[in-house]
Write an enzyme that holds these catalytic residues in place. Structure first.
Site, PDB file in Angstrom:
ATOM      1  CG  ASP A  33      -1.961  -1.133   1.188  1.00  0.00           C
ATOM      2  OD1 ASP A  33      -1.948  -1.921   0.219  1.00  0.00           O
ATOM      3  OD2 ASP A  33      -2.739  -1.261   2.156  1.00  0.00           O
ATOM      4  CE  LYS A 138      -3.520  -4.502   1.515  1.00  0.00           C
ATOM      5  NZ  LYS A 138      -4.227  -3.492   2.230  1.00  0.00           N
ATOM      6  CB  CYS A 171      -2.183  -2.589   5.409  1.00  0.00           C
ATOM      7  SG  CYS A 171      -3.848  -1.940   5.248  1.00  0.00           S
TER       8      CYS A 171
HETATM    9  C1  C5J Z   1      -3.105   0.599   5.555  1.00  0.00           C
HETATM   10  C2  C5J Z   1      -4.885   1.787   6.664  1.00  0.00           C
HETATM   11  N1  C5J Z   1      -2.593   0.395   4.353  1.00  0.00           N
HETATM   12  N2  C5J Z   1      -4.090   2.236   7.638  1.00  0.00           N
HETATM   13  N3  C5J Z   1      -4.393   1.073   5.615  1.00  0.00           N
HETATM   14  O1  C5J Z   1      -2.441   0.425   6.556  1.00  0.00           O
HETATM   15  O2  C5J Z   1      -6.060   2.038   6.680  1.00  0.00           O
END
Ligand code: C5J
Length: 229
Positions: A33, A138, A171
């Site tokens: 991400d 995802k 994540c």
């Molecule tokens: C991730 C989030 N990628 N913090 N998403 O950690 O909402």
């Protein structure tokens, strides 16, 4: 780097709670991400009230691993959190949560927040995927949930994951837990992850390496680079 009994290249990664030796051909770099929505002003991270500049520290260490992984032919997989334009894969419990300044699907300066295909959903230019590198979309926090990640990894015979990205305790952590339960050795370079909450970053890493490495191993980018030769 050394050779195993069958001549396979192996890397010994100095880590906590202990050194781990992996077969490099069975190891993938998984980058979670690293999207504009989390790292740049005006995206999902900022709508939640976070200082997005805190995540920048992970970019250069990840870039150094990414460059080396590409040179060695290691499988690199990128993930992106986000939803279909009609939000049909976004549960109400997620859409309605909290009091953000803008909700998932609302229009922001980088397009609709956390929606696939919008500029904010894309990966930051510094770590942009190259042709042939799988990009896994995802809908959840974990990279295995409702995705084809496990199929991609098993097709390539992957057993070990070097997990980088943001955020450490959300994540990255969810993915490490999912990967651990699926039998992957998960190795987390601490400087290749970041959080909006430095104390959560530290706690998240401590949880991974505690109890003899209950979810995996924690190291840093310099030690991984050394193991890659
Ligand atoms: C991730 C989030 N990628 N913090 N998403 O950690 O909402």
């Amino acid at each position: 780097m050394s050779s195993g009994p069958q001549g396979q290249a192996r890397g010994r990664i100095d880590a906590q709670p202990e050194l781990i030796e992996v077969e490099l051909a069975r190891t993938a770099l998984l980058i979670i991400d690293m999207q504009r929505d989390f790292l740049e002003p005006g995206g999902f991270g900022e709508t939640l009230g976070n200082d997005v500049s805190l995540l920048k520290r992970a970019v250069e260490p990840i870039r150094s691993l990414l460059t080396r992984a590409r040179q060695t032919g290691m499988l690199v997989v990128h993930t992106r959190e986000g939803h279909r334009a009609d939000l049909s894969d976004a549960p109400r419990a997620k859409l309605e949560r909290g009091k953000p300044s803008a909700r998932i699907g609302d229009m922001g300066p980088m397009g609709r927040i956390l929606v696939r295909g919008e500029p904010g959903h894309d990966i930051i230019p510094e770590l942009y995927p190259e042709r042939g590198e799988p990009v896994v979309d995802k809908p959840g926090k974990g990279a295995f949930y409702a995705t084809e990640l496990q199929l991609i990894l098993s097709t390539r015979g992957i057993e070990n994951l070097i997990v980088c990205g943001v955020t450490t305790e959300v994540c990255v952590h969810t993915t490490v837990r999912e990967g651990n339960d699926r039998g992957y050795r998960c190795i987390v370079p601490a400087d290749c992850c970041a959080s909006y909450f430095p104390e959560f970053h530290q706690a998240g890493l401590a949880m991974i390496r505690a109890q003899g490495g209950i979810f995996g191993w924690v190291t840093d980018s310099v030690r991984v680079l050394r193991a890659l030769g």
